[in-house]
Design a protein around this motif. Structure first.
Motif, PDB file in Angstrom:
ATOM      1  N   SER A   1       0.834  -1.200   0.000  1.00 42.18           N
ATOM      2  CA  SER A   1       0.000   0.000   0.000  1.00 42.18           C
ATOM      3  C   SER A   1       0.868   1.250   0.000  1.00 42.18           C
ATOM      4  O   SER A   1       2.021   1.219   0.445  1.00 42.18           O
ATOM      5  CB  SER A   1      -0.888   0.026   1.246  1.00 42.18           C
ATOM      6  OG  SER A   1      -1.724  -1.093   1.272  1.00 42.18           O
ATOM      7  N   LEU A   2       0.304   2.340  -0.475  1.00 45.80           N
ATOM      8  CA  LEU A   2       0.996   3.620  -0.377  1.00 45.80           C
ATOM      9  C   LEU A   2       1.111   3.999   1.097  1.00 45.80           C
ATOM     10  O   LEU A   2       0.208   3.707   1.887  1.00 45.80           O
ATOM     11  CB  LEU A   2       0.218   4.705  -1.127  1.00 45.80           C
ATOM     12  CG  LEU A   2       0.181   4.565  -2.643  1.00 45.80           C
ATOM     13  CD1 LEU A   2      -0.824   5.538  -3.223  1.00 45.80           C
ATOM     14  CD2 LEU A   2       1.553   4.806  -3.227  1.00 45.80           C
TER      15      LEU A   2
ATOM     16  N   LEU B   1       6.218   8.302  -7.410  1.00 46.35           N
ATOM     17  CA  LEU B   1       6.190   6.873  -7.089  1.00 46.35           C
ATOM     18  C   LEU B   1       5.735   6.070  -8.303  1.00 46.35           C
ATOM     19  O   LEU B   1       5.178   4.987  -8.167  1.00 46.35           O
ATOM     20  CB  LEU B   1       5.262   6.623  -5.900  1.00 46.35           C
ATOM     21  CG  LEU B   1       5.634   7.334  -4.600  1.00 46.35           C
ATOM     22  CD1 LEU B   1       4.558   7.125  -3.535  1.00 46.35           C
ATOM     23  CD2 LEU B   1       6.982   6.864  -4.098  1.00 46.35           C
ATOM     24  N   THR B   2       5.960   6.609  -9.508  1.00 48.76           N
ATOM     25  CA  THR B   2       5.513   5.953 -10.727  1.00 48.76           C
ATOM     26  C   THR B   2       6.249   4.637 -10.966  1.00 48.76           C
ATOM     27  O   THR B   2       7.358   4.423 -10.486  1.00 48.76           O
ATOM     28  CB  THR B   2       5.718   6.857 -11.959  1.00 48.76           C
ATOM     29  OG1 THR B   2       7.099   7.174 -12.083  1.00 48.76           O
ATOM     30  CG2 THR B   2       4.924   8.126 -11.855  1.00 48.76           C
TER      31      THR B   2
ATOM     32  N   ASN C   1       5.940   1.475 -10.055  1.00 47.58           N
ATOM     33  CA  ASN C   1       6.239   0.510  -9.003  1.00 47.58           C
ATOM     34  C   ASN C   1       5.115  -0.518  -9.015  1.00 47.58           C
ATOM     35  O   ASN C   1       4.500  -0.726 -10.065  1.00 47.58           O
ATOM     36  CB  ASN C   1       6.361   1.228  -7.648  1.00 47.58           C
ATOM     37  CG  ASN C   1       7.693   1.943  -7.509  1.00 47.58           C
ATOM     38  OD1 ASN C   1       8.728   1.318  -7.380  1.00 47.58           O
ATOM     39  ND2 ASN C   1       7.667   3.276  -7.567  1.00 47.58           N
TER      40      ASN C   1
ATOM     41  N   PHE D   1       2.560  -0.569  -6.376  1.00 52.35           N
ATOM     42  CA  PHE D   1       1.695  -0.231  -5.240  1.00 52.35           C
ATOM     43  C   PHE D   1       0.268  -0.672  -5.542  1.00 52.35           C
ATOM     44  O   PHE D   1      -0.188  -0.617  -6.686  1.00 52.35           O
ATOM     45  CB  PHE D   1       1.722   1.270  -4.961  1.00 52.35           C
ATOM     46  CG  PHE D   1       3.003   1.738  -4.323  1.00 52.35           C
ATOM     47  CD1 PHE D   1       3.309   1.384  -3.018  1.00 52.35           C
ATOM     48  CD2 PHE D   1       3.900   2.527  -5.018  1.00 52.35           C
ATOM     49  CE1 PHE D   1       4.482   1.806  -2.416  1.00 52.35           C
ATOM     50  CE2 PHE D   1       5.081   2.960  -4.431  1.00 52.35           C
ATOM     51  CZ  PHE D   1       5.370   2.595  -3.133  1.00 52.35           C
TER      52      PHE D   1
ATOM     53  N   LEU E   1      -5.876   5.456  -2.772  1.00 52.29           N
ATOM     54  CA  LEU E   1      -5.098   6.659  -2.459  1.00 52.29           C
ATOM     55  C   LEU E   1      -5.404   7.096  -1.027  1.00 52.29           C
ATOM     56  O   LEU E   1      -6.571   7.190  -0.650  1.00 52.29           O
ATOM     57  CB  LEU E   1      -5.467   7.780  -3.427  1.00 52.29           C
ATOM     58  CG  LEU E   1      -5.252   7.468  -4.906  1.00 52.29           C
ATOM     59  CD1 LEU E   1      -5.820   8.593  -5.762  1.00 52.29           C
ATOM     60  CD2 LEU E   1      -3.786   7.264  -5.195  1.00 52.29           C
TER      61      LEU E   1
ATOM     62  N   TRP F   1      -3.354  12.284   2.733  1.00 51.73           N
ATOM     63  CA  TRP F   1      -2.402  13.106   1.996  1.00 51.73           C
ATOM     64  C   TRP F   1      -2.954  14.494   1.714  1.00 51.73           C
ATOM     65  O   TRP F   1      -2.213  15.459   1.651  1.00 51.73           O
ATOM     66  CB  TRP F   1      -2.009  12.445   0.686  1.00 51.73           C
ATOM     67  CG  TRP F   1      -1.073  11.287   0.835  1.00 51.73           C
ATOM     68  CD1 TRP F   1      -0.683  10.666   2.005  1.00 51.73           C
ATOM     69  CD2 TRP F   1      -0.421  10.587  -0.212  1.00 51.73           C
ATOM     70  NE1 TRP F   1       0.163   9.639   1.733  1.00 51.73           N
ATOM     71  CE2 TRP F   1       0.353   9.563   0.375  1.00 51.73           C
ATOM     72  CE3 TRP F   1      -0.417  10.711  -1.581  1.00 51.73           C
ATOM     73  CZ2 TRP F   1       1.119   8.681  -0.365  1.00 51.73           C
ATOM     74  CZ3 TRP F   1       0.349   9.838  -2.327  1.00 51.73           C
ATOM     75  CH2 TRP F   1       1.117   8.831  -1.721  1.00 51.73           C
TER      76      TRP F   1
ATOM     77  N   LEU G   1       1.925   8.936  -9.868  1.00 52.29           N
ATOM     78  CA  LEU G   1       1.506   7.618  -9.375  1.00 52.29           C
ATOM     79  C   LEU G   1       1.137   6.664 -10.505  1.00 52.29           C
ATOM     80  O   LEU G   1       0.606   5.587 -10.239  1.00 52.29           O
ATOM     81  CB  LEU G   1       0.293   7.767  -8.443  1.00 52.29           C
ATOM     82  CG  LEU G   1       0.521   8.495  -7.131  1.00 52.29           C
ATOM     83  CD1 LEU G   1      -0.792   8.714  -6.399  1.00 52.29           C
ATOM     84  CD2 LEU G   1       1.496   7.726  -6.264  1.00 52.29           C
TER      85      LEU G   1
ATOM     86  N   ASN H   1       1.014   1.913 -11.544  1.00 51.57           N
ATOM     87  CA  ASN H   1       0.894   1.127 -10.320  1.00 51.57           C
ATOM     88  C   ASN H   1      -0.418   0.359 -10.419  1.00 51.57           C
ATOM     89  O   ASN H   1      -1.082   0.384 -11.455  1.00 51.57           O
ATOM     90  CB  ASN H   1       0.920   2.041  -9.091  1.00 51.57           C
ATOM     91  CG  ASN H   1       2.321   2.501  -8.745  1.00 51.57           C
ATOM     92  OD1 ASN H   1       3.126   1.743  -8.234  1.00 51.57           O
ATOM     93  ND2 ASN H   1       2.627   3.766  -9.035  1.00 51.57           N
TER      94      ASN H   1
ATOM     95  N   LEU I   1      -3.227   0.827  -8.486  1.00 52.56           N
ATOM     96  CA  LEU I   1      -4.109   1.538  -7.558  1.00 52.56           C
ATOM     97  C   LEU I   1      -5.556   1.460  -8.022  1.00 52.56           C
ATOM     98  O   LEU I   1      -5.838   1.397  -9.219  1.00 52.56           O
ATOM     99  CB  LEU I   1      -3.661   2.993  -7.436  1.00 52.56           C
ATOM    100  CG  LEU I   1      -2.230   3.170  -6.925  1.00 52.56           C
ATOM    101  CD1 LEU I   1      -1.803   4.623  -7.027  1.00 52.56           C
ATOM    102  CD2 LEU I   1      -2.116   2.679  -5.487  1.00 52.56           C
TER     103      LEU I   1
END
Length: 76
Positions: A20-21, A34-35, A37, A39, A43, A47, A59, A62, A64
């Protein structure tokens, strides 16, 4: 990351990070990449309140799910 109070830029693209983020990141972050990866999950709504100075966020590429939290409306 909690003690890194002066961290402005955090770029970790293409590092094969999983899970998870992170819910908490330093509030001083202005640029977060964090592109590309791996994850998963949603979201973090925190944040939007925790990183008021965030100007750039990457992002993509990922795994997500979900939508952008309403608390993110004031970012940038």
């Amino acid at each position: 990351f909690g003690r890194l109070t002066a961290l402005n830029v955090l770029w970790l693209p293409s590092n094969k990070l999983t899970g998870s983020l992170p819910i908490y990141l330093p509030s001083s972050i202005q640029s977060l990449d964090l592109t590309s990866n791996n994850f998963t999950g949603t979201l973090p709504s925190s944040w939007g309140d925790e990183m008021p100075d965030l100007l750039w966020l990457g992002l993509s590429n990922n795994q997500l799910t979900g939508s952008i939290p309403s608390s993110w409306q004031g970012l940038g």
